[in-house]
Design a protein around this motif. Structure first.
Motif, short mmCIF file in Angstrom:
data_model
loop_
_atom_site.label_atom_id
_atom_site.label_comp_id
_atom_site.label_asym_id
_atom_site.label_seq_id
_atom_site.Cartn_x
_atom_site.Cartn_y
_atom_site.Cartn_z
N PHE A 199 42.96 26.35 41.50
CA PHE A 199 41.76 27.16 41.36
C PHE A 199 41.10 26.81 40.04
O PHE A 199 41.76 26.76 39.00
CB PHE A 199 42.10 28.66 41.37
N ALA A 200 39.78 26.60 40.07
CA ALA A 200 39.02 26.33 38.85
C ALA A 200 39.67 25.22 38.02
O ALA A 200 39.77 25.33 36.79
CB ALA A 200 38.87 27.60 38.03
N ASP A 201 40.13 24.17 38.72
CA ASP A 201 40.74 22.98 38.09
C ASP A 201 42.15 23.22 37.56
O ASP A 201 42.71 22.33 36.89
CB ASP A 201 39.88 22.43 36.95
N VAL A 202 42.76 24.35 37.85
CA VAL A 202 44.08 24.69 37.30
C VAL A 202 45.09 24.84 38.44
O VAL A 202 44.87 25.63 39.36
CB VAL A 202 44.03 25.99 36.47
N ALA A 203 46.19 24.10 38.38
CA ALA A 203 47.25 24.21 39.37
C ALA A 203 48.04 25.49 39.13
O ALA A 203 48.37 25.83 37.99
CB ALA A 203 48.17 23.00 39.30
N VAL A 204 48.35 26.20 40.23
CA VAL A 204 49.08 27.47 40.17
C VAL A 204 50.04 27.54 41.34
O VAL A 204 49.97 26.74 42.27
CB VAL A 204 48.12 28.68 40.19
N PHE A 205 50.94 28.52 41.29
CA PHE A 205 51.91 28.72 42.36
C PHE A 205 51.51 29.94 43.18
O PHE A 205 51.26 31.01 42.63
CB PHE A 205 53.30 28.92 41.76
N GLU A 206 51.47 29.75 44.50
CA GLU A 206 51.05 30.82 45.41
C GLU A 206 52.16 31.12 46.41
O GLU A 206 52.80 30.22 46.95
CB GLU A 206 49.79 30.41 46.17
N ARG A 207 52.37 32.41 46.63
CA ARG A 207 53.30 32.83 47.68
C ARG A 207 52.80 34.17 48.23
O ARG A 207 52.44 35.06 47.47
CB ARG A 207 54.73 33.00 47.13
N GLY A 208 52.78 34.28 49.56
CA GLY A 208 52.36 35.53 50.18
C GLY A 208 50.95 35.94 49.83
O GLY A 208 50.66 37.11 49.59
N ALA A 209 50.05 34.95 49.76
CA ALA A 209 48.63 35.18 49.47
C ALA A 209 48.40 35.74 48.07
O ALA A 209 47.35 36.33 47.79
CB ALA A 209 47.99 36.11 50.50
N SER A 210 49.36 35.55 47.16
CA SER A 210 49.22 36.00 45.77
C SER A 210 49.60 34.86 44.83
O SER A 210 50.47 34.03 45.15
CB SER A 210 50.12 37.20 45.49
N LEU A 211 48.97 34.83 43.67
CA LEU A 211 49.34 33.87 42.64
C LEU A 211 50.48 34.46 41.83
O LEU A 211 50.41 35.61 41.39
CB LEU A 211 48.14 33.57 41.74
N TRP A 212 51.51 33.65 41.60
CA TRP A 212 52.75 34.14 41.00
C TRP A 212 52.93 33.65 39.56
O TRP A 212 52.59 32.51 39.22
CB TRP A 212 53.94 33.69 41.82
N HIS A 213 53.52 34.53 38.77
CA HIS A 213 54.05 34.17 37.46
C HIS A 213 55.34 33.39 37.71
O HIS A 213 56.26 33.87 38.38
CB HIS A 213 54.33 35.46 36.69
N THR A 214 55.42 32.16 37.18
CA THR A 214 56.63 31.37 37.40
C THR A 214 56.96 30.53 36.18
O THR A 214 56.07 30.01 35.50
CB THR A 214 56.48 30.45 38.63
N HIS A 215 58.25 30.41 35.90
CA HIS A 215 58.76 29.53 34.85
C HIS A 215 59.27 28.22 35.44
O HIS A 215 59.65 27.32 34.69
CB HIS A 215 59.91 30.20 34.11
N SER A 216 59.30 28.08 36.74
CA SER A 216 59.95 26.96 37.41
C SER A 216 59.25 25.63 37.15
O SER A 216 58.02 25.56 37.14
CB SER A 216 59.98 27.22 38.92
N PRO A 217 60.04 24.55 37.00
CA PRO A 217 59.44 23.22 36.90
C PRO A 217 59.14 22.59 38.24
O PRO A 217 58.50 21.53 38.30
CB PRO A 217 60.53 22.42 36.17
N GLU A 218 59.59 23.21 39.34
CA GLU A 218 59.45 22.56 40.65
C GLU A 218 58.01 22.36 41.09
O GLU A 218 57.68 21.35 41.72
CB GLU A 218 60.25 23.33 41.70
N PRO A 219 57.07 23.29 40.81
CA PRO A 219 55.68 22.99 41.17
C PRO A 219 55.14 21.74 40.48
O PRO A 219 54.41 20.96 41.08
CB PRO A 219 54.94 24.25 40.73
N MET A 220 55.50 21.53 39.22
CA MET A 220 55.07 20.31 38.54
C MET A 220 55.72 19.08 39.16
O MET A 220 55.07 18.03 39.33
CB MET A 220 55.37 20.39 37.05
N ASN A 221 56.99 19.18 39.51
CA ASN A 221 57.63 18.07 40.21
C ASN A 221 56.87 17.72 41.48
O ASN A 221 56.64 16.54 41.79
CB ASN A 221 59.08 18.43 40.58
N ALA A 222 56.48 18.74 42.25
CA ALA A 222 55.77 18.51 43.50
C ALA A 222 54.46 17.76 43.25
O ALA A 222 54.10 16.83 43.99
CB ALA A 222 55.52 19.83 44.22
#
Length: 257
Positions: free
Chosen positions: A153-176
């Motif tokens: 969104f707005a040029d920024v990668a984020v993590f989404e689950r259940g139609a909501s944007l989530w607070h996450t510390h995980s490195p897995e989204p960056m790996n993806a």
């Protein structure tokens, strides 16, 4: 918005509790330092720390030096702090890296694990770099990680689950993201936070990250040279608009305002 001087920005940081006496309590900070030292990878934020940081007192020493928390190990509960002068120092180091990115028209990826507070900060910087000719990474569609989706969104990668944007510390989204982009699409610079910033640095990409006083890994990464810049601040204060003056200060310092 007028560009604040350094003293005025320091005053703003303290007044809004982005720095100074912050909301994160001392016992929470020490708990996270201990868990990092005990090898809990959730607190490594995508970095590979090996057995180099097994003493929580060493972690505390880094955090006192680079973030400004109280350096007394006997201080176990109550108030803890972020030094606003260190916050502005971090913004100045970030500005220098942004200046280099703009001069080289680099390829830059933005991501956040704190969409409720930092997405506009990242988006504003992305727009300023694009105006200078930088290539702002558009992530591939259909990326999945941690039983959710990696979206933008707005040029920024984020993590989404259940139609909501989530607070996450995980490195897995960056790996993806990095796996999908491959070597040909690899960014020159990542500007992020949490595991997004740590994993980018671990994978050899120049990484600049915002980090709270209970997230010691990025400061350790900066101390070791894996992360280029770790900027100490409370990463989720009452009103996201409180971050606007520090964003404008950084862009001005980088010659991008």
């Amino acid at each position: 918005m007028p560009i604040l001087s350094r003293p005025a920005l320091v005053e703003h940081l303290v007044r809004t509790r982005i720095a100074g006496d912050v909301a994160t309590p001392r016992d929470n900070n020490l708990s996270h330092y201990r868990k990092l030292a005990n090898g809990d990878r959730h607190y490594w934020l995508g970095l590979e720390l090996g057995d180099r940081w097994t003493d929580e007192q060493d972690v505390l020493a880094v955090m006192a030096e680079r973030c400004g928390v109280v350096d007394d190990p006997a201080h176990r509960v109550g108030q803890d702090t972020i030094d606003p002068e260190l916050t502005v120092d971090g913004l100045d180091r970030m500005a220098a890296r942004l200046r280099k990115a703009a001069a080289g028209r680099e390829r830059v990826l933005f991501a956040t694990g704190h969409p409720g507070s930092l997405i506009d900060v990242h988006s504003r910087v992305a727009a300023a770099l694009r105006a200078q000719g930088c290539d702002i990474v558009r992530i591939p569609g259909g990326l999945v990680a941690d039983e959710g989706y990696v979206v933008q969104f707005a040029d920024v990668a984020v993590f989404e689950r259940g139609a909501s944007l989530w607070h996450t510390h995980s490195p897995e989204p960056m790996n993806a993201i990095l796996d999908a982009l491959g070597e040909s699409g690899r960014p020159d610079l990542v500007i992020a936070d949490h595991g997004w910033a740590g994993r980018a640095g671990q994978r050899g990409i120049d990484s600049v990250g915002y980090a709270d006083c209970n997230d010691p890994a990025l400061f350790i990464g900066e101390a070791e040279g894996t992360v280029q810049v770790a900027i100490p601040l409370d990463d989720h204060v009452l009103d996201p608009r409180f971050y606007e003056p520090l964003t404008e200060y950084t862009l001005n310092a980088a010659g991008l305002a």
